[in-house]
Write a protein that holds these residues in place. Sequence first.
Motif, PDB file in Angstrom:
ATOM      1  N   TYR A  58       0.845  -1.193   0.000  1.00 19.53           N
ATOM      2  CA  TYR A  58       0.000   0.000   0.000  1.00 19.53           C
ATOM      3  C   TYR A  58       0.878   1.239   0.000  1.00 19.53           C
ATOM      4  CZ  TYR A  58      -3.583  -3.278   1.716  1.00 19.53           C
ATOM      5  OH  TYR A  58      -4.429  -4.334   1.886  1.00 19.53           O
ATOM      6  N   THR A  65      -4.965  16.133  -3.500  1.00 21.66           N
ATOM      7  CA  THR A  65      -5.814  14.989  -3.172  1.00 21.66           C
ATOM      8  C   THR A  65      -4.922  13.760  -3.091  1.00 21.66           C
ATOM      9  OG1 THR A  65      -7.687  13.658  -3.952  1.00 21.66           O
ATOM     10  CG2 THR A  65      -6.471  14.831  -5.637  1.00 21.66           C
ATOM     11  N   ARG A 125      -4.677   9.403  -1.947  1.00 18.83           N
ATOM     12  CA  ARG A 125      -5.414   8.170  -1.652  1.00 18.83           C
ATOM     13  C   ARG A 125      -4.445   6.998  -1.585  1.00 18.83           C
ATOM     14  NH1 ARG A 125      -4.560  10.776  -5.966  1.00 18.83           N
ATOM     15  NH2 ARG A 125      -6.721  11.398  -6.386  1.00 18.83           N
ATOM     16  N   THR A 126      -4.926   5.921  -0.934  1.00 21.50           N
ATOM     17  CA  THR A 126      -4.130   4.697  -0.834  1.00 21.50           C
ATOM     18  C   THR A 126      -4.358   3.848  -2.081  1.00 21.50           C
ATOM     19  OG1 THR A 126      -4.479   4.727   1.554  1.00 21.50           O
ATOM     20  CG2 THR A 126      -3.731   2.655   0.599  1.00 21.50           C
ATOM     21  N   LEU A 127      -3.280   3.317  -2.643  1.00 23.78           N
ATOM     22  CA  LEU A 127      -3.370   2.386  -3.775  1.00 23.78           C
ATOM     23  C   LEU A 127      -2.441   1.212  -3.497  1.00 23.78           C
ATOM     24  CD1 LEU A 127      -3.029   4.695  -6.944  1.00 23.78           C
ATOM     25  CD2 LEU A 127      -5.144   3.925  -5.881  1.00 23.78           C
ATOM     26  N   VAL A 128      -2.687   0.124  -4.187  1.00 22.69           N
ATOM     27  CA  VAL A 128      -1.784  -1.021  -4.114  1.00 22.69           C
ATOM     28  C   VAL A 128      -0.785  -0.915  -5.267  1.00 22.69           C
ATOM     29  CG1 VAL A 128      -1.615  -3.539  -4.173  1.00 22.69           C
ATOM     30  CG2 VAL A 128      -3.674  -2.447  -3.233  1.00 22.69           C
ATOM     31  N   ARG A 184       1.019  -2.851  -7.652  1.00 19.86           N
ATOM     32  CA  ARG A 184       0.846  -4.243  -8.096  1.00 19.86           C
ATOM     33  C   ARG A 184       2.123  -4.825  -8.686  1.00 19.86           C
ATOM     34  NH1 ARG A 184      -4.226  -6.088  -6.475  1.00 19.86           N
ATOM     35  NH2 ARG A 184      -5.595  -4.301  -6.380  1.00 19.86           N
ATOM     36  N   THR A 207      -3.413  -0.407 -10.317  1.00 20.00           N
ATOM     37  CA  THR A 207      -4.650  -0.554 -11.077  1.00 20.00           C
ATOM     38  C   THR A 207      -5.694   0.379 -10.472  1.00 20.00           C
ATOM     39  OG1 THR A 207      -5.454  -2.344  -9.662  1.00 20.00           O
ATOM     40  CG2 THR A 207      -4.206  -2.980 -11.619  1.00 20.00           C
ATOM     41  N   THR A 208      -6.622   0.831 -11.308  1.00 18.96           N
ATOM     42  CA  THR A 208      -7.675   1.712 -10.796  1.00 18.96           C
ATOM     43  C   THR A 208      -8.904   1.650 -11.680  1.00 18.96           C
ATOM     44  OG1 THR A 208      -8.017   3.887  -9.785  1.00 18.96           O
ATOM     45  CG2 THR A 208      -7.121   3.873 -12.020  1.00 18.96           C
ATOM     46  N   ASP A 209      -9.985   2.216 -11.151  1.00 17.71           N
ATOM     47  CA  ASP A 209     -11.211   2.364 -11.928  1.00 17.71           C
ATOM     48  C   ASP A 209     -11.109   3.684 -12.695  1.00 17.71           C
ATOM     49  OD1 ASP A 209     -13.887   3.004 -12.720  1.00 17.71           O
ATOM     50  OD2 ASP A 209     -14.606   1.528 -11.261  1.00 17.71           O
ATOM     51  N   SER A 264     -12.950   6.913 -11.792  1.00 15.87           N
ATOM     52  CA  SER A 264     -12.765   7.569 -10.487  1.00 15.87           C
ATOM     53  C   SER A 264     -12.261   9.002 -10.664  1.00 15.87           C
ATOM     54  CB  SER A 264     -11.830   6.747  -9.602  1.00 15.87           C
ATOM     55  OG  SER A 264     -10.570   6.603 -10.209  1.00 15.87           O
ATOM     56  N   ASP A 265     -12.460   9.795  -9.624  1.00 18.48           N
ATOM     57  CA  ASP A 265     -12.159  11.234  -9.692  1.00 18.48           C
ATOM     58  C   ASP A 265     -10.696  11.525 -10.017  1.00 18.48           C
ATOM     59  OD1 ASP A 265     -14.733  12.018  -9.189  1.00 18.48           O
ATOM     60  OD2 ASP A 265     -14.468  12.106  -7.018  1.00 18.48           O
ATOM     61  N   LYS A 266      -9.795  10.680  -9.543  1.00 13.46           N
ATOM     62  CA  LYS A 266      -8.378  10.967  -9.739  1.00 13.46           C
ATOM     63  C   LYS A 266      -8.040  11.159 -11.216  1.00 13.46           C
ATOM     64  CE  LYS A 266      -7.351   6.865  -7.845  1.00 13.46           C
ATOM     65  NZ  LYS A 266      -8.685   6.235  -7.962  1.00 13.46           N
TER      66      LYS A 266
END
Length: 188
Positions: free
Chosen positions: A28, A41, A43-46, A48, A59-61, A64-66
């Motif tokens: 993380y 802004t 946020r926590t991400l993995v 990978r 990876t992300t959606d 999403s706002d980012k």
Amino acid sequence: MTSHDGLPDWFALLQQALHANPQPSARYLQLASLDAAGAPTCRTLVCRQLLAPGTLVMTTDLRSDKLRGLQQNPLAEACWYLPARQQQFRLRGTLRVQGSGHGSSLREALWDSVSAATRQTFTRPAPGRRLAAAEAFERPAPTSIPACFGLLLLQPQRVDYLDLAATPHQRQLFEFKTGEWHSRALNP
Ligand SMILES: Cc1cc2nc3c(=O)[nH]c(=O)nc-3n(C[C@H](O)[C@H](O)[C@H](O)COP(=O)(O)O)c2cc1C
């Protein structure tokens, strides 16, 4: 400044740090960027995957706002603390986004590698919007890669490394300038 195998020194340090921190939670990191209004802004991400010689893969959606902020300003900084040897890496660079249009085998490989629970999140209503009806969260498991599944590729140009296990603490700045990595020690 590259190690004997041609990797930047910071990348070799990060690989060693991950080796010393095999627990999944050590993957993380916190990723800071600017939002569409120019506000910070985070946020926590993995993380990978690490790609030699110097890219972090997340990876992300893509809904999403980012993503909206990154379209305006792709600069981002990851802050990653690896506890086993009390090491902090602050990795700054541009983030590249890879979605379905890129025909990326890396995207396919990462889709295959994530858990079924993570895959299911990409069938759900867009993150960050007003809460949708409960049925919208009960979609069947995806049979192919959803269009909203994407990769974030961070290629640092500046890495600020802090070692809190040493006495006194040690800090090293790595910067990519004029086609090569330079490093200098800083007061911690
Ligand atoms: C432990 C943990 C791991 C997470 N991993 C990811 C991840 O790998 N990718 C991701 O997009 N969001 C991940 N999230 C969710 C993000 O922190 C964030 O809520 C989401 O990406 C929306 O961020 P945004 O509104 O800035 O786009 C994770 C959250 C936590 C607490």
